[in-house]
Enzyme design. Structure first.
Site, short mmCIF file in Angstrom:
data_model
loop_
_atom_site.label_atom_id
_atom_site.label_comp_id
_atom_site.label_asym_id
_atom_site.label_seq_id
_atom_site.Cartn_x
_atom_site.Cartn_y
_atom_site.Cartn_z
N HIS A 22 -16.15 -7.82 -76.32
CA HIS A 22 -14.85 -8.37 -76.71
C HIS A 22 -14.07 -8.78 -75.46
CE1 HIS A 22 -11.10 -8.41 -79.28
NE2 HIS A 22 -10.57 -8.25 -78.07
N GLU A 23 -13.99 -7.88 -74.49
CA GLU A 23 -13.23 -8.19 -73.27
C GLU A 23 -13.94 -9.24 -72.42
OE1 GLU A 23 -10.24 -7.39 -72.69
OE2 GLU A 23 -10.09 -6.09 -74.45
N HIS A 26 -13.07 -12.69 -73.63
CA HIS A 26 -11.76 -13.16 -73.16
C HIS A 26 -11.87 -13.73 -71.75
CE1 HIS A 26 -9.41 -11.81 -76.49
NE2 HIS A 26 -9.56 -10.50 -76.27
#
Length: 225
Positions: A22-23, A26
């Site tokens: 998820h990170e 980004h």
């Protein structure tokens, strides 16, 4: 306290993969849009050590597991984004914010496909599997069980993060898409966003909002299982 280490691994590994990717998503999208902050700080990596947050990645999931919660939840250290480095800050921040939940949905789809493949070819039932079994099941069982938990974890993370409350990803997407007359008041909620989420959680309203969406997405993914 009788701690089932195998059960912990079945939950913790999918959760760790979910929050790390998820990170990373980004940071990767920000990099493609012109901001190299994550790369310069060593955060554009899938190495879990670069993303572990003592509270969100260790303490919170650990307490949920020890308390017998039906699922685990957690988060990693947010990837640093310098919005002024983006080529088109308003548009690109929408892409950057949406990348995390999109990655979780991709992981949920991949996990559902893996679960279906393993279950159909081995006969393993991931909902009934609780430990080692002879032959193929000794490997297929835990893989299927982790794939099922990965579906749950990633769907919950995606739906939760898409809540239109800053600083959650959905809030930042909404700020970028709404007209200024609505975007500015919403953006000013960011310092109080997590407090609002916590109040919604304690009141039970968060579950009321999220549960139908989570169930619908899992129902759609069940076609792949």
């Amino acid at each position: 306290m009788n701690i089932d280490l195998a059960s912990a691994v079945l939950w913790v590994f999918p959760l760790l993969v979910a929050v790390v990717f998820h990170e990373w998503a980004h940071g990767y999208v920000a990099y493609r849009c012109g901001d190299d902050t994550a790369e310069r700080l060593g955060r554009l990596t899938i190495n879990p050590l670069a993303h572990i947050d003592p509270i969100g990645t260790v303490l919170m999931p650990g307490l949920l597991f020890l308390s017998g919660a039906p699922f685990l939840f957690g988060y990693a250290k947010p990837v640093p984004i310098s919005w002024h480095n983006l080529r088109n800050p308003v548009r690109d921040m929408v892409y950057v914010a949406a990348a995390g939940p999109a990655m979780n949905l991709l992981l949920a789809i991949g996990s559902a496909l893996l679960l279906g493949l393993v279950a159909r070819n081995t006969g393993v039932d991931p909902f009934e599997w609780h430990g080692a079994a002879p032959g193929t099941f000794a490997i297929a069982g835990p893989i299927a069980a982790m794939a099922w938990r990965s579906v749950l974890v990633n769907v919950v993370l995606a739906v939760f993060n898409l809540l239109p409350i800053p600083p959650l990803d959905g809030g930042r997407v909404a700020v970028g898409l709404l007209p200024d007359s609505l975007a500015y008041p919403l953006a000013r909620l960011e310092p109080y966003g997590f407090t609002l989420v916590f109040v919604l959680m304690l009141s039970g309203l968060l579950g009321v909002v999220l549960s139908p969406i989570v169930r619908t997405l899992i129902g759609l993914l069940s076609a792949l299982m």
